[in-house]
Design an enzyme around this catalytic site. Structure first.
Site, PDB file in Angstrom:
ATOM      1  N   HIS A   1      31.592  39.087  38.849  1.00 47.01           N
ATOM      2  CA  HIS A   1      30.729  39.908  37.982  1.00 47.01           C
ATOM      3  C   HIS A   1      29.357  39.964  38.657  1.00 47.01           C
ATOM      4  CE1 HIS A   1      33.579  39.496  34.533  1.00 47.01           C
ATOM      5  NE2 HIS A   1      33.822  38.323  35.111  1.00 47.01           N
ATOM      6  N   PHE A   2      29.034  41.105  39.258  1.00 49.96           N
ATOM      7  CA  PHE A   2      27.818  41.171  40.079  1.00 49.96           C
ATOM      8  C   PHE A   2      26.651  41.889  39.409  1.00 49.96           C
ATOM      9  CE2 PHE A   2      29.935  40.368  44.511  1.00 49.96           C
ATOM     10  CZ  PHE A   2      30.036  39.030  44.213  1.00 49.96           C
ATOM     11  N   ARG A   3      26.812  42.323  38.172  1.00 47.93           N
ATOM     12  CA  ARG A   3      25.684  42.696  37.282  1.00 47.93           C
ATOM     13  C   ARG A   3      24.971  44.007  37.572  1.00 47.93           C
ATOM     14  NH1 ARG A   3      28.066  39.370  34.010  1.00 47.93           N
ATOM     15  NH2 ARG A   3      27.530  37.173  34.188  1.00 47.93           N
TER      16      ARG A   3
ATOM     17  N   HIS B   1      41.939  39.586  30.907  1.00 44.53           N
ATOM     18  CA  HIS B   1      41.257  38.373  30.441  1.00 44.53           C
ATOM     19  C   HIS B   1      41.961  38.038  29.133  1.00 44.53           C
ATOM     20  CE1 HIS B   1      37.415  35.950  29.637  1.00 44.53           C
ATOM     21  NE2 HIS B   1      38.271  35.657  28.671  1.00 44.53           N
TER      22      HIS B   1
ATOM     23  N   HIS C   1      42.023  34.336  35.727  1.00 43.66           N
ATOM     24  CA  HIS C   1      41.579  32.957  35.428  1.00 43.66           C
ATOM     25  C   HIS C   1      42.426  32.208  34.393  1.00 43.66           C
ATOM     26  CE1 HIS C   1      39.530  35.318  32.442  1.00 43.66           C
ATOM     27  NE2 HIS C   1      38.376  35.416  33.040  1.00 43.66           N
TER      28      HIS C   1
ATOM     29  N   ASP D   1      35.506  34.169  39.459  1.00 41.76           N
ATOM     30  CA  ASP D   1      34.890  34.647  38.216  1.00 41.76           C
ATOM     31  C   ASP D   1      33.369  34.457  38.280  1.00 41.76           C
ATOM     32  OD1 ASP D   1      34.782  35.810  35.707  1.00 41.76           O
ATOM     33  OD2 ASP D   1      35.183  33.946  34.628  1.00 41.76           O
TER      34      ASP D   1
ATOM     35  N   HIS E   1      24.181  33.897  35.232  1.00 44.10           N
ATOM     36  CA  HIS E   1      23.200  34.070  34.149  1.00 44.10           C
ATOM     37  C   HIS E   1      21.974  33.255  34.554  1.00 44.10           C
ATOM     38  CE1 HIS E   1      26.141  35.936  31.472  1.00 44.10           C
ATOM     39  NE2 HIS E   1      26.989  34.973  31.803  1.00 44.10           N
TER      40      HIS E   1
HETATM   41  O1  DOR Z   1      32.418  33.231  31.411  1.00 44.19           O
HETATM   42  C1  DOR Z   1      32.557  34.423  31.638  1.00 44.19           C
HETATM   43  N1  DOR Z   1      31.505  35.203  31.892  1.00 44.19           N
HETATM   44  N2  DOR Z   1      33.785  34.954  31.598  1.00 44.19           N
HETATM   45  C2  DOR Z   1      33.974  36.281  31.682  1.00 44.19           C
HETATM   46  O2  DOR Z   1      35.097  36.715  31.706  1.00 44.19           O
HETATM   47  C3  DOR Z   1      32.825  37.202  31.720  1.00 44.19           C
HETATM   48  C4  DOR Z   1      31.700  36.534  32.371  1.00 44.19           C
HETATM   49  C5  DOR Z   1      30.391  37.294  32.366  1.00 44.19           C
HETATM   50  O3  DOR Z   1      30.416  38.479  32.705  1.00 44.19           O
HETATM   51  O4  DOR Z   1      29.370  36.693  32.090  1.00 44.19           O
END
Ligand code: DOR
Length: 443
Positions: free
Chosen positions: A69-71, A183, A237, A308, A312
């Site tokens: 997840h590269f935001r 998921h 996952h 994954d 954050h």
């Molecule tokens: O912990 C997680 N964070 N699991 C996910 O599937 C999504 C991800 C996120 O995008 O923060």
């Protein structure tokens, strides 16, 4: 020696497709591996060929991380495609498959195209992007291109990307042929348990709210639908021993599954040490789950590894449970974490390379990747298996600036990473002008 040769790797311990090692040389021409042999150093024109002395280092196929997840776009304060791909290069990750929960969501051809254009400008490594399912975008899911597949959040999501009703899920499984990656967590059970455990601020409760049963229920449903339509299914996952046992008993040939390094080497004990930094979805489980997942991976019930990577900020992670977001970064530690496990006897180096590259290329039908052999793309990583070094916060490239593995002494750190025949990372230095390419997925 072909005159187009532009890179010669000398005297590396090369992992061959057979799983054996050869101490020898690799030549690279026009972005592809040209030759692999014990000595290719004769007739080299040193003015045009870059020579890498790899004595003492191990050469592996570059990691393909199939869930990150590269935001970007929309949440670049956490990470962006440039910082994330720098972290990849440093971690030996030469290709990634990214998830659709960005802003806007990647649920249309236009939003997919936008990501591809951004990546072409900013990514040091190769890239592919999933198309996200909603209850309404079936036409987009059928035609979006190029994409490794459809991502469905059956749980642990809110808004449009949550597809938890069986009828909506069935409509997606019933139409089209492309890979569906799920998921798998049951949202109804999570909602109910959130109420039951409301008011508890110890982050360890996260693993009880989103418990093993929540994961098992969703995996059972995804399997049921996949079997009904013989639809290519990938379970993202996998986190519980219960799901691994289910797959061991009943895994159709068109189903694959992955596990993250953190679900193998971390468990609920991590909350005591790193608090909400250990909070992710699906959550960390018990030491017993670690053990069963390991065995499933070793036995081929689980096919490969994904991080994954879900960055954050530390500020967000400091908010206090349950106001903290779930997710942890992973791309720059995954390979050393797994190679350290190998060096400690859990598995072999060849198995790690298979789970982190070869098997991923095969499952997603990514041509010419995942092996060190003539004709394959020159996506490679040279690692040092002789020395241990700690994970240090100040060395991290990910914009979020932390790792759940800080302080861990790891071996197998990348020394040089090569993408499409170009050195993109060498001994602490990133070559930020290098760009990766869009990945292709054969039908
Ligand atoms: O912990 C997680 N964070 N699991 C996910 O599937 C999504 C991800 C996120 O995008 O923060």
């Amino acid at each position: 020696m072909s005159s187009a040769t532009n890179l010669l790797i000398r005297q590396a311990r090369i992992l061959l497709p057979t799983g054996e090692f050869l101490v020898g040389d690799v030549t690279i021409s026009d972005g592809q591996i040209a030759q692999v042999a014990s000595d290719l150093s004769t007739n080299i024109d040193e003015t045009t060929v870059k020579i890498i002395d790899a004595a003492g280092l191990t050469l592996l196929p570059g990691v393909i991380d199939p869930q990150v997840h590269f935001r970007e776009p929309g949440l670049e304060y956490k990470e962006d495609l440039f910082t994330a791909s720098c972290a990849c290069a440093k971690g030996g990750v030469t290709s990634f498959l990214e998830m659709p929960n960005t802003r806007p969501l990647t649920t249309t051809q236009a939003t997919l195209d936008d990501k591809l254009q951004r990546a072409a400008k900013k990514c040091l490594v190769n890239y592919g992007f999933f198309i996200g399912a909603t209850a309404e975008n079936l036409p987009d899911l059928l035609t979006a291109n190029p994409t490794p597949g459809i991502k469905i959040f059956m749980g642990s999501m809110h808004g449009q990307l949550l597809v938890d009703a069986e009828t909506a899920l069935e409509a997606i499984f019933a139409h089209g042929k492309r890979l569906i990656a799920v998921h798998a967590e049951d949202q109804a059970r999570i909602n109910q348990r959130k109420q039951e455990f409301a008011g508890i601020t110890d982050p360890a409760i996260h693993s009880q709210i989103q418990d093993n049963q929540a994961a098992l229920l969703a995996t059972q449903l995804a399997l049921k639908l996949s079997k009904k339509y013989q639809r290519r299914l990938h379970i993202l996952h996998l986190s519980t021993g219960d799901e691994a046992q289910l797959l061991r008993e009943d895994k159709p040939s068109w189903v694959t599954a992955e596990v993250t390094p953190q679900h193998l080497v971390l468990n609920t004990e991590a909350y005591q040490k790193i608090g909400t930094l250990a909070q992710m979805n699906p959550p960390l489980r018990s030491p017993k789950d670690n053990e069963i997942l390991w065995q499933a991976l070793l036995d081929g019930v689980i096919d490969f590894i994904a991080t994954d990577h879900a960055p954050h900020t530390l500020e967000e992670k400091a908010k206090g449970y349950p106001n903290t977001p779930s997710g942890m970064p992973g791309v720059e530690t995954s390979l050393p974490v797994m190679l350290t496990q190998a060096m400690q006897g859990k598995c072999t180096i060849a198995q790690v390379a298979n789970w982190m590259s070869t098997a991923v290329a095969k499952a997603y039908k990514i041509p010419n990747k995942g092996a060190i052999a003539p004709g394959y793309d020159a996506d490679l990583v040279l690692v040092d298996l002789d020395n241990y070094r700690p994970v240090l916060r100040e060395e991290l490239q990910t914009k979020c600036g932390w790792s759940p593995f800080e302080g861990w002494q790891l071996t197998g750190w990348p020394v040089i990473t090569i993408v499409g025949g170009n050195v993109v990372y060498e001994r602490g230095k990133l070559f930020t002008e290098i760009r990766g390419k869009v990945l292709r997925f054969d039908a």
